[in-house]
Motif scaffolding. Structure first.
Motif, short mmCIF file in Angstrom:
data_model
loop_
_atom_site.label_atom_id
_atom_site.label_comp_id
_atom_site.label_asym_id
_atom_site.label_seq_id
_atom_site.Cartn_x
_atom_site.Cartn_y
_atom_site.Cartn_z
N ARG A 163 0.81 -1.22 0.00
CA ARG A 163 0.00 0.00 0.00
C ARG A 163 0.85 1.27 0.00
N TYR A 200 -2.80 2.07 8.09
CA TYR A 200 -3.82 1.02 8.07
C TYR A 200 -3.85 0.27 9.40
N CYS A 244 -11.96 0.60 4.34
CA CYS A 244 -11.17 0.59 3.11
C CYS A 244 -11.84 -0.24 2.03
N SER A 275 -8.48 -0.09 -4.28
CA SER A 275 -7.01 -0.10 -4.29
C SER A 275 -6.45 1.16 -3.66
N ARG A 276 -7.18 2.29 -3.79
CA ARG A 276 -6.75 3.51 -3.12
C ARG A 276 -7.98 4.10 -2.46
#
Length: 645
Positions: A580, A594, A633, A637-638
């Motif tokens: 990430r 995260y 999340c 992916s972002r």
């Protein structure tokens, strides 16, 4: 062989070298209709085809071979189309000019197989294989050592004066020219290139002689030892350097390439000063001869040193010294206890320091004119400055005794005092493309420029430099922290009292107290030992828009990050998974963190800044923003960031 013949040989090989380059061409890969590649010249003419079905690189004019991986195996494609298998290396052959410059010979290739090596002539197709020199040891009885004699252990091949030494076994040596023809019809037990078209050769009886580029033996192999002089075509015979100083029978002489004995073999040693003069010694007496065998200076001296042109430093039987020319004429009115050339060979100029019996010193130039006389100044060493127009020397200036280093300073070539002789230590350093002198007296430091101006007085415990600004940081005995000074004038800058910890290449310690440990001062004022943070110095360093730096180790998972005080700023319970991590995002000052589940999956994520400050709203979008704002999340992916006050 006359000097004119030697020049003709060198000219011939230089002409051959230029011909190689005229014929070298760029080879361009092309794909044939059968799916394999070949090469053509710039005019489209096919040079050769291959059976390789993968894209290939262009051969430049100097490329000799390309490594290619096929099916997990590396092969080498040579520019004539030859494919070499099982080689450690295939590549260029170098031509070393008499001036020491290296040029590539495009018509020759060198292949290293480990135990053996192969030379390939790309035009004629001639191949010669020999033992690689890494598997050879020079015999102890062969005591000739020069720039051409050393055995090469790496994958390189260098021709000197158009020749290359080859080994057929441990005691079978020959030489090849650039056409790969062996120069001598017979092999030798050992040998070396001697320069200027000559070779020193040895037979199985360990006797030495000389051959030339035509394969002719110029001196019969009858000498126990043999070495080159500094004039082509002349050789010193029977000189055993390991026997220097021992009581041995004198038998050293000089022969020319015609086999004529120029200086009889009746001397203890002969040393070539130049291509004009030879130092000839017997026991404790030395003199000078020329290459015709005539005495220039008789053997009336204890020792002789060659200085320049026709001038020699001589020592008499009473141990006094002077400088004389080739006619024996003294250059100084009186003799000295010691005469020392300072800066000899640097910038093609030097000074002559003359020390009297009462340990007073004088300094003369190469015209033998004194710049100062009878002082207590002793030249310690030459200072090589970036500004080549200046000549500086470290000196002990006016000490208690000539041999007592108690008052170190700096003078120029005219004897002018640049830095007064009152320091315990002086060191030249280059900072921001300019030279400066760091001085130390009683464990306190200061800085001078090369004109002798005081930039920082000698009153600091430590001085550090930041080359990026540039600026100096210095700490006095009365200061609790470092103070910043501008470069180059050393004026005070009160805008900051703390040193920012930058990379090792941008901030460094110029000096520290004697016996002090190597320490780093961090922005928060704490001091840590250099050994503690050595591993962090190797980490990549990132910088945000404010100019502040921090350290990031993205080789680990999760990614580790520290601020400039070497403290982590990632909140407890949060990490940055390596997959990430997105480095360009960090320049904004914001970092995504995260929170992970036990199974390694992401539970939530949020944004912090590198200072981990709380309670600043997102609308300001300031690098000072930070609170960890949690959100789901999901599988994105972002993440899309959501902020609240």
């Amino acid at each position: 062989m006359s000097p004119d013949s030697v020049k003709k040989i060198i000219f011939f090989f230089l002409f051959l070298l230029s011909a190689f380059y005229m014929k070298a061409q760029i080879l361009i890969p092309w794909l044939g209709s059968n799916g394999t590649y070949g090469f053509a010249d710039e005019n489209g003419k096919v040079v050769f085809r291959t059976k390789i079905d993968q894209p290939l690189r262009v051969f430049s004019k100097t490329d000799v071979a390309h490594p290619i991986t096929l099916g997990g195996t590396t092969i080498h494609l040579i520019r004539n189309g030859t494919i070499v298998k099982f080689a450690l290396y295939a590549g260029q052959v170098d031509w070393i000019t008499p001036e020491g410059k290296s040029k590539i010979l495009p018509n020759l290739a060198f292949v290293d197989f480990g135990l053996k090596m192969e030379l390939v002539h790309l035009k004629s197709g001639v191949k010669k294989d020999y033992l690689h020199s890494r598997n050879i040891t020079q015999p102890k009885w062969f005591k000739v050592y020069n720039e051409y004699s050393y055995l090469v252990n790496d994958s390189s091949c260098k021709f000197h004066y158009g020749a290359y030494r080859v080994h057929k076994d441990s005691e079978k040596v020959n030489f090849v020219d650039t056409s790969l023809h062996e120069i001598f019809q017979q092999d030798f037990a050992f040998g070396t290139i001697a320069g200027n078209g000559y070779f020193i050769l040895a037979n199985q009886k360990h006797k030495l002689g000389v051959g030339d580029m035509n394969g002719k033996i110029r001196l019969p192999l009858i000498w126990d030892q043999l070495e080159m002089s500094k004039k082509p075509g002349f050789f010193i015979v029977n000189q055993d350097k390991e026997a220097y100083g021992k009581n041995i029978k004198p038998r050293v002489g000089l022969v020319n390439d015609a086999g004529k004995l120029v200086i009889d073999t009746i001397h203890h040693s002969i040393y070539a000063f130049s291509d004009r003069y030879l130092l000839v010694s017997n026991q404790k007496k030395s003199g000078i001869m020329d290459y015709s065998g005539k005495w220039v200076l008789p053997q009336d001296f204890v020792s002789i040193a060659y200085y320049f042109d026709d001038y020699f430093r001589v020592e008499y039987s009473n141990l006094a010294q002077n400088i004389i020319n080739s006619r024996g004429e003294k250059q100084f009115d009186k003799d000295y206890k010691h005469i020392v050339a300072t800066g000899l060979g640097l910038h093609k100029r030097f000074q002559i320091e003359c020390i009297s019996k009462d340990n007073l010193s004088s300094l003369a130039d190469t015209n033998f004119i004194f710049t100062y006389k009878d002082s207590l100044t002793r030249i310690l060493s030459f200072v090589e400055l970036k500004d080549r127009s200046k000549v500086h020397f470290y000196v002990n200036d006016g000490g208690v005794d000539y041999y007592y280093d108690d008052k170190k300073g700096v003078r120029d070539g005219k004897g002018k005092q640049i830095i007064p002789g009152k320091f315990n230590r002086i060191q030249k350093f280059n900072f921001a493309e300019k030279d400066y002198y760091l001085v130390m007296k009683d464990s306190l430091y200061g800085v001078y420029d090369t004109e002798g101006n005081i930039l920082l007085a000698t009153e600091y415990l430590q001085i550090m430099g930041n080359v990026q600004k540039p600026e100096w940081w210095a700490q006095k005995q009365t200061d609790k922290s470092f103070v910043r000074y501008s470069v180059p004038d050393g004026s005070l800058d009160n805008s900051s009292k703390t040193i920012p910890f930058l990379s090792q290449s941008s901030i460094y310690s110029i000096a520290s107290k004697q016996k002090a440990t190597h320490e780093i001062i961090l922005p928060d004022g704490s001091i840590v030992h250099d050994s503690i943070i050595n591993k962090y110095k190797k980490w990549p360093q990132l910088q945000i828009s404010t100019g502040e730096r921090f350290f990031c180790n993205d080789f680990t998972d999760p990614v580790m990050m520290l601020n400039s005080n070497l403290k982590t700023f990632i909140p407890e319970g949060f990490v940055i998974p390596r997959n990430r991590f997105y480095a360009p995002e960090i320049s904004t000052g914001y970092i995504t963190v995260y929170k992970m589940k036990r199974d390694g999956k992401e539970e939530s994520c949020g944004v912090i800044n590198h200072k981990r400050r709380m309670g600043v709203t997102c609308e300001k979008r300031s690098p000072l923003f930070s609170n960890v704002r949690k959100f789901d999340c999901g599988k994105r992916s972002r993440p899309k960031y959501k902020f609240s006050k």
